[in-house]
Design an enzyme around this catalytic site. Structure first.
Site, PDB file in Angstrom:
ATOM      1  N   ASN A   7     -12.693  35.056  14.183  1.00 49.53           N
ATOM      2  CA  ASN A   7     -11.627  36.033  13.996  1.00 49.53           C
ATOM      3  C   ASN A   7     -10.325  35.264  13.772  1.00 49.53           C
ATOM      4  OD1 ASN A   7      -9.706  37.988  14.180  1.00 49.53           O
ATOM      5  ND2 ASN A   7     -10.412  38.827  16.143  1.00 49.53           N
ATOM      6  N   LYS A  14      -9.731  33.033  16.974  1.00 48.60           N
ATOM      7  CA  LYS A  14     -10.645  33.174  18.100  1.00 48.60           C
ATOM      8  C   LYS A  14     -12.053  32.984  17.549  1.00 48.60           C
ATOM      9  CE  LYS A  14      -7.810  36.640  20.309  1.00 48.60           C
ATOM     10  NZ  LYS A  14      -7.666  38.074  20.249  1.00 48.60           N
ATOM     11  N   ARG A  82     -14.662  38.440  11.033  1.00 52.42           N
ATOM     12  CA  ARG A  82     -13.893  39.682  11.063  1.00 52.42           C
ATOM     13  C   ARG A  82     -12.943  39.682   9.863  1.00 52.42           C
ATOM     14  NH1 ARG A  82      -8.598  41.156  14.249  1.00 52.42           N
ATOM     15  NH2 ARG A  82      -8.526  43.353  13.743  1.00 52.42           N
ATOM     16  N   HIS A 171      -9.493  48.958  13.059  1.00 58.01           N
ATOM     17  CA  HIS A 171     -10.140  48.909  14.381  1.00 58.01           C
ATOM     18  C   HIS A 171     -11.519  49.566  14.333  1.00 58.01           C
ATOM     19  CE1 HIS A 171      -5.943  48.875  16.498  1.00 58.01           C
ATOM     20  NE2 HIS A 171      -6.400  47.637  16.413  1.00 58.01           N
ATOM     21  N   HIS A 199      -7.981  53.411  20.935  1.00 59.79           N
ATOM     22  CA  HIS A 199      -7.931  51.950  21.079  1.00 59.79           C
ATOM     23  C   HIS A 199      -6.475  51.577  21.295  1.00 59.79           C
ATOM     24  CE1 HIS A 199      -9.172  47.732  19.956  1.00 59.79           C
ATOM     25  NE2 HIS A 199      -7.859  47.685  19.828  1.00 59.79           N
ATOM     26  N   LEU A 200      -6.128  51.243  22.539  1.00 58.19           N
ATOM     27  CA  LEU A 200      -4.737  50.948  22.878  1.00 58.19           C
ATOM     28  C   LEU A 200      -4.647  49.488  23.323  1.00 58.19           C
ATOM     29  CD1 LEU A 200      -4.101  54.195  25.010  1.00 58.19           C
ATOM     30  CD2 LEU A 200      -3.862  53.893  22.536  1.00 58.19           C
ATOM     31  N   ARG A 232       4.683  47.148  16.360  1.00 59.83           N
ATOM     32  CA  ARG A 232       4.700  47.979  15.136  1.00 59.83           C
ATOM     33  C   ARG A 232       5.172  49.394  15.459  1.00 59.83           C
ATOM     34  NH1 ARG A 232      -1.312  46.735  13.373  1.00 59.83           N
ATOM     35  NH2 ARG A 232      -1.296  45.117  14.955  1.00 59.83           N
ATOM     36  N   ASP A 274       4.607  43.516  26.036  1.00 56.77           N
ATOM     37  CA  ASP A 274       3.549  43.526  27.045  1.00 56.77           C
ATOM     38  C   ASP A 274       3.700  44.735  27.972  1.00 56.77           C
ATOM     39  OD1 ASP A 274       1.873  42.976  29.357  1.00 56.77           O
ATOM     40  OD2 ASP A 274       1.636  41.000  28.457  1.00 56.77           O
ATOM     41  N   GLY A 322      -6.853  46.556  25.705  1.00 56.22           N
ATOM     42  CA  GLY A 322      -6.028  46.044  26.811  1.00 56.22           C
ATOM     43  C   GLY A 322      -5.312  47.112  27.613  1.00 56.22           C
ATOM     44  N   ILE A 323      -4.570  47.983  26.950  1.00 59.35           N
ATOM     45  CA  ILE A 323      -3.822  49.018  27.671  1.00 59.35           C
ATOM     46  C   ILE A 323      -4.758  50.138  28.121  1.00 59.35           C
ATOM     47  CG2 ILE A 323      -1.973  50.735  27.461  1.00 59.35           C
ATOM     48  CD1 ILE A 323      -0.627  48.860  25.407  1.00 59.35           C
ATOM     49  N   GLY A 324      -5.623  50.593  27.225  1.00 58.10           N
ATOM     50  CA  GLY A 324      -6.525  51.699  27.537  1.00 58.10           C
ATOM     51  C   GLY A 324      -7.449  51.376  28.711  1.00 58.10           C
ATOM     52  N   ASN A 326      -6.845  49.067  31.090  1.00 54.68           N
ATOM     53  CA  ASN A 326      -6.193  48.571  32.305  1.00 54.68           C
ATOM     54  C   ASN A 326      -5.052  49.416  32.843  1.00 54.68           C
ATOM     55  OD1 ASN A 326      -7.642  46.001  32.663  1.00 54.68           O
ATOM     56  ND2 ASN A 326      -6.806  45.588  30.626  1.00 54.68           N
ATOM     57  N   GLU A 380     -15.111  43.602  20.454  1.00 56.08           N
ATOM     58  CA  GLU A 380     -15.204  43.514  18.996  1.00 56.08           C
ATOM     59  C   GLU A 380     -16.072  42.345  18.559  1.00 56.08           C
ATOM     60  OE1 GLU A 380     -10.805  44.358  18.912  1.00 56.08           O
ATOM     61  OE2 GLU A 380     -11.341  45.136  16.940  1.00 56.08           O
TER      62      GLU A 380
HETATM   63  P1  ADP Z   1      -5.080  42.690  21.126  1.00 57.45           P
HETATM   64  O1  ADP Z   1      -4.927  43.833  20.210  1.00 57.45           O
HETATM   65  O2  ADP Z   1      -4.007  41.681  21.000  1.00 57.45           O
HETATM   66  O3  ADP Z   1      -6.469  42.136  21.253  1.00 57.45           O
HETATM   67  P2  ADP Z   1      -5.506  43.665  23.839  1.00 57.45           P
HETATM   68  O4  ADP Z   1      -6.576  44.652  23.625  1.00 57.45           O
HETATM   69  O5  ADP Z   1      -5.827  42.428  24.572  1.00 57.45           O
HETATM   70  O6  ADP Z   1      -4.735  43.364  22.505  1.00 57.45           O
HETATM   71  O7  ADP Z   1      -4.326  44.423  24.609  1.00 57.45           O
HETATM   72  C1  ADP Z   1      -3.114  43.815  24.837  1.00 57.45           C
HETATM   73  C2  ADP Z   1      -2.242  44.789  25.581  1.00 57.45           C
HETATM   74  O8  ADP Z   1      -2.895  45.196  26.785  1.00 57.45           O
HETATM   75  C3  ADP Z   1      -0.904  44.200  25.982  1.00 57.45           C
HETATM   76  O9  ADP Z   1       0.129  45.079  25.623  1.00 57.45           O
HETATM   77  C4  ADP Z   1      -0.998  44.131  27.487  1.00 57.45           C
HETATM   78  O10 ADP Z   1       0.231  44.365  28.042  1.00 57.45           O
HETATM   79  C5  ADP Z   1      -1.925  45.269  27.810  1.00 57.45           C
HETATM   80  N1  ADP Z   1      -2.496  45.101  29.158  1.00 57.45           N
HETATM   81  C6  ADP Z   1      -3.385  44.197  29.599  1.00 57.45           C
HETATM   82  N2  ADP Z   1      -3.605  44.357  30.927  1.00 57.45           N
HETATM   83  C7  ADP Z   1      -2.843  45.392  31.335  1.00 57.45           C
HETATM   84  C8  ADP Z   1      -2.609  46.054  32.591  1.00 57.45           C
HETATM   85  N3  ADP Z   1      -3.239  45.662  33.693  1.00 57.45           N
HETATM   86  N4  ADP Z   1      -1.760  47.079  32.611  1.00 57.45           N
HETATM   87  C9  ADP Z   1      -1.116  47.486  31.520  1.00 57.45           C
HETATM   88  N5  ADP Z   1      -1.283  46.916  30.319  1.00 57.45           N
HETATM   89  C10 ADP Z   1      -2.125  45.881  30.213  1.00 57.45           C
END
Ligand code: ADP
Length: 606
Positions: A7, A14, A82, A171, A199-200, A232, A274, A322-324, A326, A380
């Protein structure tokens, strides 16, 4: 059979060696800050060390080292790349060869941030690993099924066509992967579910997955449309951009940087992209960060509502990336006020939700919630490994040249016995007129009139034998004529389709509450045929159709239906037959044409 997954992004690479069976990583490489003198490479959990700043040089130096990290008995069997943008050209995973790279390079202006890096990665890796198949897997491919009405921007068609301006969606690997996990978790066939996947991550998008196929997604021609993302902007009034050009004299590059790199969470929060930092500052009272979260979540909720409307309902809503995965705060805010849809968040479950490779799905809805709310771990790289592995195993037999007869299916109706009696009199049974090519099926002498909101169509043939559900199959042109908005569906799939009034003999009349569909073009075949073509029931394939091979036309998105009683035949509707300039009769219920098709490729990963 480990697969190397590559990727290449604009500033990072990666690479992972993935076991496609389990998703387990056998070795990993992460190169960061490509393009800068501070570029570093890190293998597995080791500390990063300096490396070359060019993508090709970094891969040439690091890949042999990555392969040395593998256990002795592990040998790479294929490579999955990818690729962000497949344009209209690439609708499914594709084997990489010289022609492929040339076509891909033509498309690079569509995703300025990503495709050039993807091409560099493909070049360097094919050079290094010449003996194994390389497969390109596109972020756009899963969305190839989005219907024309959803993918078309309201611009003059000439200019849109000239520049391939339409919605493609991104995505796709992630949306497809998590939708599949949902079906496994719910122990239901994906083809019976309506799922909204959110997908967040750094980039964000929502997708409406109706019965296994993407029918709408929030990213458009580029990955800039839709949700608020890390840097974005997502949706913005294009008039605001015209205003900035006039008021601040901004040029293309400045607008590009503004929209792609300085907006989104970073622009709103003034803190960075972040979400963890933004949440922390918001809790401490930072109003910019509070606003960033509010705008972010509002936009996701808005899309969920819209996509529930697009699909006529929803069975599961999924949070991923990441956001979705966590952020309980984001999920809480997004899921607020979705009760009207039947989606009820369980706060305790939401706070406690945690997903990992062993437990990839967590349910966060209340037990009585009609719509299931789920957190699903996306992967992915695993998805790419699965698709690369699947295609490379089948690559010897790309095109199966056995001839498939093509038939044009005119508008027709299947009825239940109850409806037959309501239309033609008590105790009435359908009278066979002539047999159809599918064994046991017949065109009946009975004809009905379809009465739509706008107009009526007379003398529509009833097909027998009777079925468990009423189903009216019409073409796009019929839809407009009658004034109904029918979805494209596989036969039998009439849930949430519009209804219509039928008139039989002696003015007997029945109003169906649902049942009007545009039939999804399909091929009937026996299990033996399926084995020969190397496809399964429910697969979606491409068929090359030619009239005596003088002209040929490719039909993508053709559904495979397998049953022992079927006879090999592809069915298209009258509009499709017209588009392909195939001959047909105006009375036929199922008219054989002199055209025949060859099956080109199967997109097996559902
Ligand atoms: P990418 O699209 O770069 O692969 P990721 O799927 O890894 O992204 O998501 C990155 C996002 O996830 C970042 O904005 C990060 O802040 C958020 N994130 C990761 N862990 C947490 C958490 N515990 N709480 C809130 N947001 C998180």
């Amino acid at each position: 059979m480990p697969v190397l997954v590559i990727n290449c992004g604009s500033t990072s690479i990666k690479a992972a060696v993935v076991d496609p069976e389990t998703g387990r990583r056998l070795a990993e490489l992460k190169v960061e800050r490509i393009g800068s003198p501070e570029a570093t490479a890190a293998f597995n959990d080791k500390a990063p060390t300096p490396c070359s700043s060019s993508c090709e040089e970094a891969l040439s130096a690091c890949l042999p080292e990555l392969l040395r990290e593998l256990p002795d008995d592990a040998r790479i069997t294929s490579v999955g790349h990818r690729v962000v943008h497949g344009g209209s050209h690439f609708r499914s995973p594709t084997l990489v060869d010289d022609k492929f790279v040339a076509v891909l390079e033509e498309k690079t202006d569509l995703a300025p941030l990503h495709n050039p890096a993807n091409v560099s990665g493909i070049r360097a890796t094919t050079e290094l690993l010449q003996d194994v198949p390389h497969v390109a897997v596109f972020d756009t491919a899963f969305h190839a099924t989005i219907p024309r009405r959803a993918r078309t921007y309201s611009l003059p068609q000439e200019i849109a066509n000239r520049h391939a301006i339409r919605r493609y969606g991104f995505h796709g690997t992630s949306h497809q992967f998590v939708a599949k996990r949902v079906a496994e978790f719910l122990q239901q066939d994906l083809r019976t579910l309506r799922v909204i996947t959110c997908h967040l991550g750094g980039g964000c998008s929502v997708c409406a997955v109706e019965y296994g196929r993407s029918v709408e997604t929030s990213m458009g021609m580029t990955p800039l449309e839709g949700l608020v993302m890390g840097t974005r902007s997502g949706d913005i009034d294009p008039g605001a951009l015209l205003h900035l050009m006039r008021a601040e004299g901004m040029d293309v590059n400045e607008l590009d940087i503004l929209l792609n790199r300085k907006s989104g969470l970073a622009g709103l929060s003034r803190l960075g992209n972040d979400m963890r930092d933004i949440e922390k500052q918001a809790e401490e009272g930072n109003e910019d960060c509070q606003l960033a979260i509010q705008v972010f979540c509002h936009r996701v909720r808005k899309y969920i509502g819209a996509y529930a409307a697009v699909m006529g309902g929803v069975d599961a809503i999924v949070f991923t990336a990441g956001i979705g995965q966590n952020s309980a705060v984001v999920r809480h805010r997004v899921a607020q006020r979705l009760e009207f849809l039947g989606a009820r968040l369980d706060e305790d479950r939401n706070r406690a939700a945690s997903v990992n490779r062993d437990n990839p799905v967590a349910e966060i809805s209340m037990p009585h919630s009609r719509v299931r709310l789920l957190v699903v771990r996306t992967d992915e790289s695993w998805s790419i490994a699965l698709q690369a592995n699947d295609l490379s195993q089948r690559s010897g037999a790309e095109a199966t040249t056995r001839i498939i007869p093509v038939a044009i299916s005119a508008r027709h109706i299947h009825l239940t016995q109850d409806t037959v009696e309501a239309l033609f009199g008590e105790g009435h049974e359908l009278t066979p007129l002539k047999p159809l090519s599918q064994p046991g099926q017949f065109a009946a002498t009975e004809l009905v009139t379809l009465v739509g909101p706008k107009r009526r169509i007379e003398r529509v043939r009833v097909l027998g034998p009777v079925r468990a559900k009423n189903q009216v199959e019409i073409s796009r042109t019929d839809e407009f004529y009658l004034g109904v908005d029918a979805p494209i569906r596989a036969s039998g799939d009439v849930a949430n389709s519009p209804g219509i009034t039928l008139i039989g003999t002696e003015s007997r009349q029945v109003t169906l509450e649902q049942g009007v569909i545009c039939a999804w073009r399909h091929i009937h075949m026996t299990p033996d045929d399926a084995a020969q073509f190397d496809v399964e029931d429910g697969d979606v394939v491409d068929i090359e159709v030619g009239t005596n091979r003088v002209r040929s036309l490719s039909f993508g998105d053709v559904l495979v239906r397998v049953k022992a009683s079927y006879k090999l035949e592809m069915h298209i509707d009258t509009d499709e037959g017209n588009a392909a300039e195939l001959n047909m009769s105006d009375v036929g219920e199922l008219e054989r044409t002199d055209a025949e098709g060859t099956l080109r490729k199967a997109n097996r990963f559902r």
